[in-house]
Design a protein around this motif. Structure first.
Motif, short mmCIF file in Angstrom:
data_model
loop_
_atom_site.label_atom_id
_atom_site.label_comp_id
_atom_site.label_asym_id
_atom_site.label_seq_id
_atom_site.Cartn_x
_atom_site.Cartn_y
_atom_site.Cartn_z
N ILE A 109 122.39 52.12 -62.60
CA ILE A 109 122.45 52.59 -64.00
C ILE A 109 121.66 51.65 -64.91
N GLN A 110 121.79 50.35 -64.70
CA GLN A 110 121.03 49.40 -65.53
C GLN A 110 119.53 49.56 -65.32
N LEU A 111 119.11 49.76 -64.07
CA LEU A 111 117.69 49.97 -63.82
C LEU A 111 117.20 51.29 -64.40
N TYR A 112 118.06 52.31 -64.38
CA TYR A 112 117.70 53.59 -64.99
C TYR A 112 117.52 53.46 -66.50
N ILE A 113 118.43 52.72 -67.14
CA ILE A 113 118.32 52.50 -68.58
C ILE A 113 117.06 51.69 -68.89
N LEU A 114 116.77 50.68 -68.08
CA LEU A 114 115.55 49.89 -68.28
C LEU A 114 114.29 50.75 -68.10
N ARG A 115 114.31 51.64 -67.12
CA ARG A 115 113.17 52.51 -66.91
C ARG A 115 112.98 53.45 -68.09
N ALA A 116 114.08 53.93 -68.66
CA ALA A 116 113.99 54.81 -69.83
C ALA A 116 113.41 54.08 -71.03
N GLN A 117 113.56 52.76 -71.06
CA GLN A 117 112.99 51.96 -72.14
C GLN A 117 111.68 51.32 -71.72
N TYR A 118 111.06 51.85 -70.66
CA TYR A 118 109.77 51.39 -70.15
C TYR A 118 109.79 49.90 -69.80
#
Length: 156
Positions: A109-118
């Protein structure tokens, strides 16, 4: 029989107590609910506090995927004597699986959120990811956890 840990790490029934870092880890994994409760108590604008930690609403909902099982695990650990008296101790056999799910899902989930924020660097996200990885390392390498899980498997 020789005891493997100091005497203060055992409860009255002779079972190994969970380490306090396990409780800290589960509270950290339940941070979505903690932030939600804190935002409810914030009188001026509760959504502002929630938006600081979770800029998009779906990120908050994703965090609940780890927060709810973490709270349930905290409850099972807190009421472990009542669970054992009711002969429902077989839950504790699955404790490593539950902890593994919680850690892996939180990292994803943290990596997904980071990916969404580029992958833009932000200290709160970096510290969160670092803490999750630190707790994962602790849970894998802790001698106390290994002894506790082995003891609880024998007692259930």
């Amino acid at each position: 029989m020789k005891i493997k840990l100091p005497l203060h790490k055992y409860d009255e029934a002779g079972r190994v107590k969970p380490p306090w870092l396990l409780f800290l880890c589960l509270c950290f994994l339940a941070r979505g609910i903690v932030v939600f409760i804190a935002s409810l108590s914030f009188r001026q604008d509760g959504g502002l506090l929630l938006s600081i930690f979770y800029p998009l609403k779906y990120q908050f909902y994703l965090s609940l995927l780890t927060a709810i099982p973490a709270i349930m695990t905290l409850l099972f650990l807190g009421f472990r004597e009542k669970v054992w008296k009711a002969d429902r101790g077989s839950f504790y056999i699955a404790l490593p699986i539950v902890l593994g799910y919680l850690i892996i899902s939180d990292v994803v989930i943290q990596l997904y959120i980071l990916r969404a924020q580029y992958f833009a660097f932000a200290w709160p996200k970096a510290l969160t990811l670092f803490c999750v990885l630190l707790f994962a390392w602790y849970l894998v390498t802790s001698k106390h956890m290994r002894i506790m899980l082995a003891d609880w498997r024998l007692n259930s």
